[in-house]
Design a protein around this motif. Sequence first.
Motif, short mmCIF file in Angstrom:
data_model
loop_
_atom_site.label_atom_id
_atom_site.label_comp_id
_atom_site.label_asym_id
_atom_site.label_seq_id
_atom_site.Cartn_x
_atom_site.Cartn_y
_atom_site.Cartn_z
N THR A 297 -2.05 1.93 6.19
CA THR A 297 -1.29 0.38 4.98
C THR A 297 -0.13 0.89 4.79
OG1 THR A 297 -3.37 -0.76 4.86
CG2 THR A 297 -1.78 -2.07 4.20
N LEU A 298 0.04 1.61 3.79
CA LEU A 298 1.36 2.01 3.36
C LEU A 298 2.51 2.76 4.52
CD1 LEU A 298 3.50 1.06 0.83
CD2 LEU A 298 2.50 3.42 0.04
N LYS A 299 1.95 3.29 4.60
CA LYS A 299 2.71 4.70 5.46
C LYS A 299 3.24 4.09 7.21
CE LYS A 299 2.97 9.71 7.59
NZ LYS A 299 3.65 9.00 8.63
N PRO A 300 1.88 3.17 7.20
CA PRO A 300 3.03 2.48 9.03
C PRO A 300 3.66 1.86 8.37
CG PRO A 300 0.23 2.88 9.06
CD PRO A 300 0.58 3.23 7.39
N TYR A 301 3.67 1.10 7.05
CA TYR A 301 4.52 -0.20 6.58
C TYR A 301 5.88 0.45 6.93
CZ TYR A 301 7.08 -4.13 4.33
OH TYR A 301 7.82 -4.15 3.68
N ILE A 302 5.66 1.94 5.86
CA ILE A 302 6.91 2.04 5.72
C ILE A 302 7.54 3.42 6.70
CG2 ILE A 302 8.43 4.25 4.39
CD1 ILE A 302 7.47 1.88 2.60
N ASP A 303 7.19 3.46 7.52
CA ASP A 303 8.05 4.11 9.36
C ASP A 303 8.26 2.80 9.85
OD1 ASP A 303 6.69 6.75 8.31
OD2 ASP A 303 4.74 6.99 9.58
N GLU A 304 7.68 1.55 9.90
CA GLU A 304 8.46 0.97 10.88
C GLU A 304 8.94 0.30 10.23
OE1 GLU A 304 6.45 -3.77 12.99
OE2 GLU A 304 5.12 -2.29 11.09
N HIS A 305 9.39 0.21 9.06
CA HIS A 305 10.56 -0.97 8.29
C HIS A 305 11.95 0.04 8.10
CE1 HIS A 305 7.41 -4.15 8.31
NE2 HIS A 305 9.17 -4.95 8.55
N THR B 87 8.61 -4.94 -2.96
CA THR B 87 7.88 -6.44 -3.03
C THR B 87 7.14 -5.63 -4.46
OG1 THR B 87 5.53 -7.89 -2.29
CG2 THR B 87 5.60 -5.66 -1.54
N PHE C 53 2.39 -5.90 -2.66
CA PHE C 53 2.23 -5.54 -1.52
C PHE C 53 0.66 -5.34 -1.39
CE2 PHE C 53 1.67 -2.24 2.03
CZ PHE C 53 2.57 -2.29 2.92
#
Length: 278
Positions: A141-149, A37, A40
């Motif tokens: 914020t960023l790492k949880p997003y990357i790990d989820e997606h 994006t 972000f």
Amino acid sequence: FALSHDTTIRIDVGGWQDNFKSEEKRHTATTNVHVITESFDIPQLGRQRRIWIYLPADYESYHKKYPVIYMHDGQNLFDAYTSGYGEWGVDEIIDKLPVREQCIVVGVDHGGEHRMTEYNPYDSKFGKAEGDQYVDFLVKTLKPYIDEHYRTKSDVKSTTIAGSSMGGLISFYAVLNYPKVFGNGGIFSPSFWIAPEMFSYARQHLNAKSRFYFVCGDSEGGDMVEPMKKMVKLVRSKGISEQNSPEIIVKGARHNEKQWNGDFPAFYQWLIGKSGSQ
């Protein structure tokens, strides 16, 4: 040129810049690079940022998980079109490796006028420190997003943070603050000179299980080599082996993306365990 007496110097100009057509900038990112994006959210700072991601060549073909490297100055990692002073060429470097050795790389754009404060956990002549908020953004914020997606190996040994100059400084700090999140740090030409407080902080917070790759050029200026050597000595005094804290000083290398492009392959080989210990 030192003048010792009145001197006349004749200079013949081979060609004026205005007489040459400027080279048109072009996109150089390979097909494995994507922009997640352009905006972000960084809630910790009330800002937004472009986020890049490099996915291994076999990402769409298999369902395996991959290690992740988080990197700063995303504008300069993959694409000459967005870079200010040339690109690292991270994508081209990893593209040339066997697919089994490739990993995910996440690039976070720097904040322009905020770069010097976001990448520094201490107040300086450039302004009030925002490094803690920036690192918290990466971790919370960023790492949880990357790990989820994305299919990531989210454990500490498989998670690396890397950057150059101020990016090297904040990468080192991130490993100190979150040793159970970032197991490895790529510390390229770190700006320890701007944050002398980092030495006492490191003395108190270094984790013996952390791994660091230190590299700089000997032509970067007097404030680069000696502070890095001092930090390496401190790191090793805390029980981190030489194998897990290599110190590389490149003869003739200057403070620029060309150097970091040349440094990255050896760092990556060390990271994946082809040199050093994992």
